[in-house]
Design a protein around this motif. Structure first.
Motif, PDB file in Angstrom:
ATOM      1  N   TYR A  42       1.349  -1.228  -0.121  1.00  9.70           N
ATOM      2  CA  TYR A  42       0.271  -0.423   0.493  1.00  9.70           C
ATOM      3  C   TYR A  42       0.578   1.478   0.219  1.00  9.70           C
ATOM      4  O   TYR A  42       1.321   1.354   1.045  1.00  9.70           O
ATOM      5  CB  TYR A  42      -0.813   0.167   0.930  1.00  9.70           C
ATOM      6  CG  TYR A  42      -1.571  -0.766   1.025  1.00  9.70           C
ATOM      7  CD1 TYR A  42      -3.265   0.335   1.016  1.00  9.70           C
ATOM      8  CD2 TYR A  42      -2.076  -2.015   0.459  1.00  9.70           C
ATOM      9  CE1 TYR A  42      -4.997  -0.401   0.574  1.00  9.70           C
ATOM     10  CE2 TYR A  42      -3.341  -2.498   0.086  1.00  9.70           C
ATOM     11  CZ  TYR A  42      -4.419  -1.897   1.082  1.00  9.70           C
ATOM     12  OH  TYR A  42      -5.502  -2.181   0.691  1.00  9.70           O
ATOM     13  N   ILE A  43       1.217   1.983  -1.281  1.00  5.35           N
ATOM     14  CA  ILE A  43       1.599   3.473  -1.617  1.00  5.35           C
ATOM     15  C   ILE A  43       3.563   2.848  -0.865  1.00  5.35           C
ATOM     16  O   ILE A  43       4.015   3.304   0.241  1.00  5.35           O
ATOM     17  CB  ILE A  43       1.484   4.132  -0.679  1.00  5.35           C
ATOM     18  CG1 ILE A  43      -0.296   4.031  -0.404  1.00  5.35           C
ATOM     19  CG2 ILE A  43       1.664   5.288  -1.107  1.00  5.35           C
ATOM     20  CD1 ILE A  43      -1.322   5.231  -0.125  1.00  5.35           C
ATOM     21  N   ASP A  44       3.648   2.007  -1.102  1.00  5.08           N
ATOM     22  CA  ASP A  44       5.081   1.433  -1.178  1.00  5.08           C
ATOM     23  C   ASP A  44       5.396   1.358  -0.035  1.00  5.08           C
ATOM     24  O   ASP A  44       6.567   0.993   0.725  1.00  5.08           O
ATOM     25  CB  ASP A  44       5.940   2.218  -1.746  1.00  5.08           C
ATOM     26  CG  ASP A  44       6.094   2.575  -3.233  1.00  5.08           C
ATOM     27  OD1 ASP A  44       6.114   1.352  -3.708  1.00  5.08           O
ATOM     28  OD2 ASP A  44       6.387   3.784  -3.600  1.00  5.08           O
ATOM     29  N   ALA A  45       4.487   0.607   1.408  1.00  6.49           N
ATOM     30  CA  ALA A  45       4.311   0.485   2.782  1.00  6.49           C
ATOM     31  C   ALA A  45       3.595  -0.853   2.475  1.00  6.49           C
ATOM     32  O   ALA A  45       3.147  -1.192   2.038  1.00  6.49           O
ATOM     33  CB  ALA A  45       4.498   2.042   3.393  1.00  6.49           C
ATOM     34  N   ILE A  46       3.349  -1.039   4.071  1.00  5.59           N
ATOM     35  CA  ILE A  46       2.693  -1.189   4.542  1.00  5.59           C
ATOM     36  C   ILE A  46       1.440  -1.231   4.832  1.00  5.59           C
ATOM     37  O   ILE A  46       1.003   0.252   5.582  1.00  5.59           O
ATOM     38  CB  ILE A  46       2.927  -2.390   6.641  1.00  5.59           C
ATOM     39  CG1 ILE A  46       4.417  -2.470   6.255  1.00  5.59           C
ATOM     40  CG2 ILE A  46       2.573  -2.675   7.152  1.00  5.59           C
ATOM     41  CD1 ILE A  46       5.252  -2.712   6.993  1.00  5.59           C
ATOM     42  N   PRO A  47       0.077  -1.907   4.532  1.00  3.01           N
ATOM     43  CA  PRO A  47      -1.127  -1.298   4.851  1.00  3.01           C
ATOM     44  C   PRO A  47      -1.476  -0.481   6.062  1.00  3.01           C
ATOM     45  O   PRO A  47      -0.477  -1.266   7.292  1.00  3.01           O
ATOM     46  CB  PRO A  47      -1.620  -3.080   4.784  1.00  3.01           C
ATOM     47  CG  PRO A  47      -1.108  -3.578   4.124  1.00  3.01           C
ATOM     48  CD  PRO A  47       0.118  -3.311   4.232  1.00  3.01           C
ATOM     49  N   SER A  48      -1.857   0.539   6.898  1.00  4.10           N
ATOM     50  CA  SER A  48      -2.449   1.038   7.709  1.00  4.10           C
ATOM     51  C   SER A  48      -2.578  -0.189   8.899  1.00  4.10           C
ATOM     52  O   SER A  48      -2.213  -0.222   9.881  1.00  4.10           O
ATOM     53  CB  SER A  48      -3.051   2.116   7.891  1.00  4.10           C
ATOM     54  OG  SER A  48      -4.385   1.775   7.557  1.00  4.10           O
ATOM     55  N   HIS A  49      -3.836  -0.015   9.094  1.00  2.45           N
ATOM     56  CA  HIS A  49      -4.167  -1.619   9.978  1.00  2.45           C
ATOM     57  C   HIS A  49      -3.216  -2.564  10.591  1.00  2.45           C
ATOM     58  O   HIS A  49      -3.688  -3.018  11.314  1.00  2.45           O
ATOM     59  CB  HIS A  49      -5.860  -2.486   9.751  1.00  2.45           C
ATOM     60  CG  HIS A  49      -5.248  -2.996   8.395  1.00  2.45           C
ATOM     61  ND1 HIS A  49      -5.313  -3.045   7.375  1.00  2.45           N
ATOM     62  CD2 HIS A  49      -5.356  -5.084   8.274  1.00  2.45           C
ATOM     63  CE1 HIS A  49      -5.081  -3.895   6.216  1.00  2.45           C
ATOM     64  NE2 HIS A  49      -5.544  -4.946   7.411  1.00  2.45           N
ATOM     65  N   LEU A  50      -2.397  -2.630   9.289  1.00  2.13           N
ATOM     66  CA  LEU A  50      -1.130  -3.620   9.790  1.00  2.13           C
ATOM     67  C   LEU A  50      -0.134  -3.323  10.464  1.00  2.13           C
ATOM     68  O   LEU A  50       0.334  -3.837  11.404  1.00  2.13           O
ATOM     69  CB  LEU A  50      -0.502  -4.695   8.575  1.00  2.13           C
ATOM     70  CG  LEU A  50       0.683  -5.634   8.904  1.00  2.13           C
ATOM     71  CD1 LEU A  50      -0.088  -6.653   9.398  1.00  2.13           C
ATOM     72  CD2 LEU A  50       1.253  -6.390   7.510  1.00  2.13           C
ATOM     73  N   PHE A  51       0.347  -1.711   9.842  1.00  4.11           N
ATOM     74  CA  PHE A  51       1.218  -1.342  10.693  1.00  4.11           C
ATOM     75  C   PHE A  51       0.471  -1.251  11.866  1.00  4.11           C
ATOM     76  O   PHE A  51       1.230  -1.140  12.853  1.00  4.11           O
ATOM     77  CB  PHE A  51       1.661   0.592   9.818  1.00  4.11           C
ATOM     78  CG  PHE A  51       2.347   1.042  10.465  1.00  4.11           C
ATOM     79  CD1 PHE A  51       4.041   0.639   9.762  1.00  4.11           C
ATOM     80  CD2 PHE A  51       2.341   2.372  11.286  1.00  4.11           C
ATOM     81  CE1 PHE A  51       4.839   0.949  10.160  1.00  4.11           C
ATOM     82  CE2 PHE A  51       3.481   2.337  11.708  1.00  4.11           C
ATOM     83  CZ  PHE A  51       4.565   2.919  11.284  1.00  4.11           C
ATOM     84  N   ARG A  52      -0.500  -1.112  12.627  1.00  2.68           N
ATOM     85  CA  ARG A  52      -1.060  -0.572  13.821  1.00  2.68           C
ATOM     86  C   ARG A  52      -0.792  -2.315  14.801  1.00  2.68           C
ATOM     87  O   ARG A  52      -0.991  -1.426  16.330  1.00  2.68           O
ATOM     88  CB  ARG A  52      -2.701  -0.085  13.665  1.00  2.68           C
ATOM     89  CG  ARG A  52      -3.004   1.350  13.209  1.00  2.68           C
ATOM     90  CD  ARG A  52      -4.276   2.206  13.598  1.00  2.68           C
ATOM     91  NE  ARG A  52      -5.149   1.264  12.423  1.00  2.68           N
ATOM     92  CZ  ARG A  52      -5.652   1.411  11.780  1.00  2.68           C
ATOM     93  NH1 ARG A  52      -4.806   2.574  11.139  1.00  2.68           N
ATOM     94  NH2 ARG A  52      -6.387   0.472  11.217  1.00  2.68           N
ATOM     95  N   MET A  53      -1.324  -2.997  13.709  1.00  2.00           N
ATOM     96  CA  MET A  53      -1.045  -3.974  14.598  1.00  2.00           C
ATOM     97  C   MET A  53       0.704  -4.465  14.606  1.00  2.00           C
ATOM     98  O   MET A  53       1.115  -5.057  16.214  1.00  2.00           O
ATOM     99  CB  MET A  53      -1.487  -5.580  13.588  1.00  2.00           C
ATOM    100  CG  MET A  53      -1.757  -6.678  14.572  1.00  2.00           C
ATOM    101  SD  MET A  53       0.104  -7.267  13.561  1.00  2.00           S
ATOM    102  CE  MET A  53      -0.288  -8.967  13.942  1.00  2.00           C
ATOM    103  N   LEU A  54       1.577  -3.995  14.138  1.00  2.00           N
ATOM    104  CA  LEU A  54       2.498  -4.434  14.293  1.00  2.00           C
ATOM    105  C   LEU A  54       3.260  -3.326  16.048  1.00  2.00           C
ATOM    106  O   LEU A  54       4.260  -3.454  15.966  1.00  2.00           O
ATOM    107  CB  LEU A  54       3.330  -4.384  13.055  1.00  2.00           C
ATOM    108  CG  LEU A  54       3.671  -4.995  11.727  1.00  2.00           C
ATOM    109  CD1 LEU A  54       4.090  -4.643  10.768  1.00  2.00           C
ATOM    110  CD2 LEU A  54       4.000  -6.347  12.469  1.00  2.00           C
TER     111      LEU A  54
END
Length: 212
Positions: free
Chosen positions: A65-77
């Motif tokens: 997602y936009i060259d990065a990690i999806p926001s919901h997965l980022f919050r989980m990490l």
């Protein structure tokens, strides 16, 4: 060995990440225990975060997602990082399968780096990853056997990743594109995916090309 399979796709079903996880799970030794976590429905509970801290291996699959990690997965990490620093007792290896809509698998390198840096911050061992290009093709070629035709590179990469998971070893990140000519991929994607999707949503080809 306890393996947590974490689907980081926002799609509830028929996603490329689900397809890839199904394929690689069949290659993982039956001696291992596999636990599934889908974060596209509800946030993980405190109990589930603690469960992840007791695993031997974490296998992530998600779209770019936009060259990065999806926001919901980022919050989980970010939340899991705090739990790992206080709850983890044993070494944990992390593996990843990232797909994107571009032809080149190399487009996933920033997301891979983010996950590698997260492992460093969290005290986990990054094992290996796959960066897959043309992920949207999977729904159209899913009946092609892995390791053959346009899925030749993918089949080989998944086998190598599964071997690393089974042995809890590290290896180089594999960036792959489909065994399919780029011009043909572009033609089919334009006419049978983008234009078809636009038509489904009541748009015409000229609507896609409009400038705001």
């Amino acid at each position: 060995m306890k393996i947590a399979v974490i689907n980081g796709s926002p799609k509830i079903k028929n996603g490329t990440s689900s397809f890839l996880l199904q394929k690689i799970e069949s290659m993982i030794s039956s001696e291992n225990e596999i636990f599934h976590y889908n974060i596209n429905k509800n946030p993980l509970t405190a109990q589930q975060y603690r469960e992840l801290c007791s695993m031997d291996t974490l296998l992530f699959a998600f779209p770019l997602y936009i060259d990065a990690i999806p926001s919901h997965l980022f919050r989980m990490l970010a939340a899991l990082e705090d739990y790992m620093k206080t709850e983890r007792q044993n070494p944990i290896y992390v593996y990843a399968i990232i797909n994107n809509g571009f032809y080149e698998g190399r487009q996933n390198h920033i997301a891979i780096s983010i996950l590698q840096n997260w492992c460093l911050r969290t005290g986990l061992q990054f094992g290996r990853g796959i960066g897959l290009g043309a992920g949207e093709m999977m729904n159209f070629i899913e009946k092609v056997p892995l390791g053959h035709g346009p899925q030749k590179n993918l089949g080989n990469a998944l086998r190598q990743l599964a071997d690393s998971i089974n042995s809890r070893s590290t290896g180089e990140v594999m960036y792959i594109s489909p065994n399919f000519p780029r011009f043909a991929w572009k033609f089919n994607g334009t006419h049978f995916f983008w234009n078809a999707t636009a038509k489904t949503n009541g748009l015409k080809k000229k609507d896609i090309l409009k400038r705001l």
